[in-house]
Design a protein around this motif. Structure first.
Motif, PDB file in Angstrom:
ATOM      1  N   VAL A  44      43.465  32.984 -60.871  1.00  0.00           N
ATOM      2  CA  VAL A  44      42.784  32.175 -59.864  1.00  0.00           C
ATOM      3  C   VAL A  44      42.551  32.999 -58.603  1.00  0.00           C
ATOM      4  CG1 VAL A  44      42.937  30.114 -58.416  1.00  0.00           C
ATOM      5  CG2 VAL A  44      43.885  30.080 -60.744  1.00  0.00           C
ATOM      6  N   ASP A 107      39.639  33.928 -63.872  1.00  0.00           N
ATOM      7  CA  ASP A 107      39.095  32.850 -64.692  1.00  0.00           C
ATOM      8  C   ASP A 107      38.402  31.780 -63.854  1.00  0.00           C
ATOM      9  OD1 ASP A 107      40.228  33.760 -67.308  1.00  0.00           O
ATOM     10  OD2 ASP A 107      42.091  33.485 -66.200  1.00  0.00           O
ATOM     11  N   VAL A 108      38.903  31.588 -62.636  1.00  0.00           N
ATOM     12  CA  VAL A 108      38.326  30.543 -61.783  1.00  0.00           C
ATOM     13  C   VAL A 108      38.402  30.980 -60.325  1.00  0.00           C
ATOM     14  CG1 VAL A 108      40.530  29.291 -61.723  1.00  0.00           C
ATOM     15  CG2 VAL A 108      38.416  28.086 -61.153  1.00  0.00           C
ATOM     16  N   VAL A 110      37.938  29.341 -56.501  1.00  0.00           N
ATOM     17  CA  VAL A 110      37.804  28.147 -55.675  1.00  0.00           C
ATOM     18  C   VAL A 110      37.321  28.595 -54.297  1.00  0.00           C
ATOM     19  CG1 VAL A 110      38.937  26.115 -54.717  1.00  0.00           C
ATOM     20  CG2 VAL A 110      39.683  27.028 -56.934  1.00  0.00           C
ATOM     21  N   ILE A 146      34.490  30.801 -63.824  1.00  0.00           N
ATOM     22  CA  ILE A 146      34.043  29.494 -63.348  1.00  0.00           C
ATOM     23  C   ILE A 146      34.195  29.475 -61.829  1.00  0.00           C
ATOM     24  CG2 ILE A 146      34.635  27.034 -63.297  1.00  0.00           C
ATOM     25  CD1 ILE A 146      35.485  27.392 -66.267  1.00  0.00           C
ATOM     26  N   LEU A 148      34.191  27.084 -58.463  1.00  0.00           N
ATOM     27  CA  LEU A 148      34.304  25.732 -57.928  1.00  0.00           C
ATOM     28  C   LEU A 148      33.961  25.778 -56.450  1.00  0.00           C
ATOM     29  CD1 LEU A 148      37.667  24.609 -59.600  1.00  0.00           C
ATOM     30  CD2 LEU A 148      35.330  24.405 -60.511  1.00  0.00           C
ATOM     31  N   ALA A 223      40.274  20.185 -57.324  1.00  0.00           N
ATOM     32  CA  ALA A 223      39.960  21.487 -57.931  1.00  0.00           C
ATOM     33  C   ALA A 223      40.558  21.597 -59.329  1.00  0.00           C
ATOM     34  CB  ALA A 223      40.477  22.611 -57.042  1.00  0.00           C
ATOM     35  N   TRP A 227      38.394  22.066 -62.680  1.00  0.00           N
ATOM     36  CA  TRP A 227      38.593  23.220 -63.556  1.00  0.00           C
ATOM     37  C   TRP A 227      38.942  22.785 -64.971  1.00  0.00           C
ATOM     38  CZ3 TRP A 227      43.076  25.338 -65.941  1.00  0.00           C
ATOM     39  CH2 TRP A 227      42.796  26.521 -66.638  1.00  0.00           C
ATOM     40  N   HIS A 228      39.794  21.780 -65.104  1.00  0.00           N
ATOM     41  CA  HIS A 228      40.132  21.295 -66.445  1.00  0.00           C
ATOM     42  C   HIS A 228      38.894  20.796 -67.171  1.00  0.00           C
ATOM     43  CE1 HIS A 228      44.737  20.568 -65.806  1.00  0.00           C
ATOM     44  NE2 HIS A 228      44.420  21.823 -66.014  1.00  0.00           N
ATOM     45  N   GLN A 231      36.942  23.917 -68.084  1.00  0.00           N
ATOM     46  CA  GLN A 231      37.665  24.695 -69.088  1.00  0.00           C
ATOM     47  C   GLN A 231      37.576  24.057 -70.464  1.00  0.00           C
ATOM     48  OE1 GLN A 231      41.068  24.176 -70.540  1.00  0.00           O
ATOM     49  NE2 GLN A 231      40.945  26.159 -71.575  1.00  0.00           N
TER      50      GLN A 231
END
Length: 243
Positions: A44, A107-108, A110, A146, A148, A223, A227-228, A231
């Motif tokens: 993250v 991976d993500v 924010v 990803i 956000l 968030a 994300w879930h 994902q």
């Protein structure tokens, strides 16, 4: 969209920005690995301005980073995380900061960004171009994670703002929020997270401009949910990762 300010509004902007109490970025770790070592790992990055840096609380544990990591660990993840954020950051500053940052694939991401662009009256088209540059850099440098994007908070309700500045800034923030959402709606890896939570003086820091712990906690909750959801549509490969 260009905005022509009356002398009164220009003076109000300068006055408000200078009279707002200066709050520091809270102490605490800006990166780490947290959770059980046998859990699946998620990488993250928290990116942006003073809100992403946690201004408004006493420690990073109560800021977005701490609240987000805590929720992800509770949901069964080993979290490899890092914060790249700075007080006063605008989008163009964040592009340069990320370019120079020591961070690899994640991976993500924010992102809490845009309020300083709004209060400094950055032209909308220029700001969207700078946002596109940031997204291009994220995809290239961080291996297409990803993203956000946190929606603009309701600046028009900030206690630090007075009328008519409050009305102008609230209108401008709403316009920019919709513009960013619409401009990048076709990008499958970019998710807009609307700001949908209570916001009164009791929810904010003493300066009347930054979030308090409850807002950061709700932000982290939104968030994690976003994300879930993302994902589930685009599962991450948990094999072969190292902490």
């Amino acid at each position: 969209m260009a905005i022509v300010l009356s002398p009164l509004l220009a003076i109000q902007i300068i006055y408000t920005l200078h009279r707002t109490p200066s709050m520091p970025e809270p102490p605490g770790a800006r990166k780490g690995v947290t959770g059980y070592t046998d859990a699946p790992r998620v990488r993250v990055l928290i990116l942006g301005d003073s809100s992403a840096a946690g201004v408004g609380v006493d420690h990073q544990q109560d800021a977005l980073s701490g609240q987000l990591v805590r929720r992800l660990v509770h949901n069964g993840w080993l979290v490899q995380w890092q914060t790249v954020a700075k007080i006063g950051a605008r989008t163009r500053d964040t592009v340069e900061r990320l370019r120079d940052a020591d961070v690899d694939s994640v991976d993500v991401v924010v992102i809490g960004l845009g309020v300083n662009d709004a209060t400094h009256l950055i032209p909308e088209r220029r700001w969207l171009n700078e946002t596109a540059d940031l997204l291009d850099l994220i995809a290239e440098k961080l291996d297409d994670p990803i993203v956000l994007f946190s929606g603009f908070p309701p600046i028009g309700r900030f206690p630090a703002m007075t009328r008519p500045l409050r009305n102008l800034m609230g209108w401008r923030a709403d316009l920019m929020d919709r513009s960013r959402q619409g401009a990048f709606a076709d990008l499958p890896s970019v998710i807009h997270m609307p700001f949908d939570m209570p916001l009164t003086a009791a929810h904010m820091a003493m300066d009347g401009f930054h979030p308090g712990p409850e807002v950061y906690d709700k932000w982290a909750e939104v968030a994690v949910q976003a994300w879930h959801s993302a994902q589930a549509r685009r599962p991450i490969d948990v094999d072969g990762w190292t902490a």
